[in-house]
Design an enzyme around this catalytic site. Structure first.
Site, short mmCIF file in Angstrom:
data_model
loop_
_atom_site.label_atom_id
_atom_site.label_comp_id
_atom_site.label_asym_id
_atom_site.label_seq_id
_atom_site.Cartn_x
_atom_site.Cartn_y
_atom_site.Cartn_z
N ASP A 1 89.90 109.81 -29.33
CA ASP A 1 89.01 109.63 -28.19
C ASP A 1 89.66 110.31 -26.98
OD1 ASP A 1 86.88 108.58 -26.58
OD2 ASP A 1 88.25 107.04 -25.85
N CYS B 1 78.44 105.70 -25.98
CA CYS B 1 79.71 105.95 -25.29
C CYS B 1 80.68 104.85 -25.71
CB CYS B 1 79.50 105.91 -23.77
SG CYS B 1 81.02 106.05 -22.81
N1 DGL Z 1 85.03 108.47 -24.53
C1 DGL Z 1 83.95 109.01 -23.75
C2 DGL Z 1 82.65 108.93 -24.55
O1 DGL Z 1 82.52 108.16 -25.47
C3 DGL Z 1 83.80 108.28 -22.41
C4 DGL Z 1 84.94 108.54 -21.43
C5 DGL Z 1 85.06 110.00 -21.04
O2 DGL Z 1 84.22 110.50 -20.27
O3 DGL Z 1 85.98 110.64 -21.52
O4 DGL Z 1 81.73 109.68 -24.29
#
Ligand code: DGL
Length: 260
Positions: free
Chosen positions: A7, A181
């Site tokens: 992530d 998200c």
């Molecule tokens: N991990 C990102 C997502 O799931 C959210 C945080 C980011 O913008 O990096 O889209």
């Protein structure tokens, strides 16, 4: 062999939690790109480059599958990167879309995500392909990420922001809302309250774990969670650790993916 998960930062541990429930005996290696978070306001080219570096790192650690827990990376890069060297790469979109189509009837489907995820159109396209003619309402909800990281999960400010963002969903009478998200599963309470009890929330982390479970069987001995971060974790890690449960994290190591 361990399962690799990555992530942009710490938020993807929500996906790890769902994966650990689905695969309690699997070792999981998690990379959080805390040095370069957020991905949600970056270009497809940049996110693809970051994702490729992390995938190479995880492959070097001997994982047998990789899950892009980050919805932004899933929307912007996973399709283009594809499976590499016999290691399947799974994004969040297909499973989330399948779960949304299963959950909904003819009602319009809402999708919320980072600005980059929504601008990519990846969910909108996949939903329309899955059910031609389906009304899809997509809304970028970027303020949700810092609100979650601040720990304001039930705060009145968060509720106000949610009411503002989700107004179109109420107007369009969406029946299903995809939480596209990593951070949004932590806001389920507020989102459900704002949309009303009748709207079904699709948690993309659970949908992903469920679809992987369908594709795997009969796996392994002990399940440990090893975390690799490209920078300091920051206070959000403590909040997510309490969400994951005591003792869930086996080890945390700092790594460098690039020179300079
Ligand atoms: N991990 C990102 C997502 O799931 C959210 C945080 C980011 O913008 O990096 O889209």
């Amino acid at each position: 062999m361990p399962l690799g998960v990555f992530d942009s930062g710490i938020g993807g541990l929500t996906v790890v939690q769902a994966l650990r429930r689905a695969f309690p005996k699997r070792d999981i290696l998690y990379v959080g790109d805390t040095a370069r978070v957020p991905y949600g306001n970056k270009s497809a080219e940049t996110v693809e480059g970051y994702s490729r570096e992390i995938i190479a790192f995880l492959k070097g650690k001997g994982v047998d599958r990789i899950v892009a827990a980050c919805n932004t990376a899933s929307a912007l890069a996973v399709k283009k990167i594809g499976n590499s060297g016999g290691v399947p790469l799974h994004g969040m979109i297909e499973s989330g879309v399948r779960a949304a189509l299963r959950a909904g009837g003819e009602d319009p489907v809402g999708v919320i995500g980072t600005s980059a995820t929504i601008a990519s159109g990846a969910y909108q396209i996949a939903l329309a392909q899955g059910r031609p003619g389906l009304r899809v309402v997509a809304q970028a909800t970027p303020l949700f990420v810092p609100l979650v990281e601040e720990g304001w999960l039930e705060h009145e400010v968060t509720e106000k922001v949610a009411r503002e963002y989700l107004q179109p969903f109420i107007g369009e009478r969406v029946g299903v809302c995809v939480l596209a998200c990593t951070h949004y599963p932590l806001l389920k309470g507020v989102i459900q309250r704002v949309l009303g009890e009748g709207v079904r929330l699709v948690d993309s982390s659970e949908a992903c774990a469920e679809s992987l479970r369908e594709s795997e069987s009969g796996i392994v001995e002990k399940g440990e969670l090893r975390i690799y971060l490209t920078d300091e974790p920051g206070p959000f890690l403590g909040r997510v650790e309490s969400f994951l449960g005591k003792g869930a994290v086996g080890s945390i190591e700092r790594i460098h993916l690039t020179q300079g």
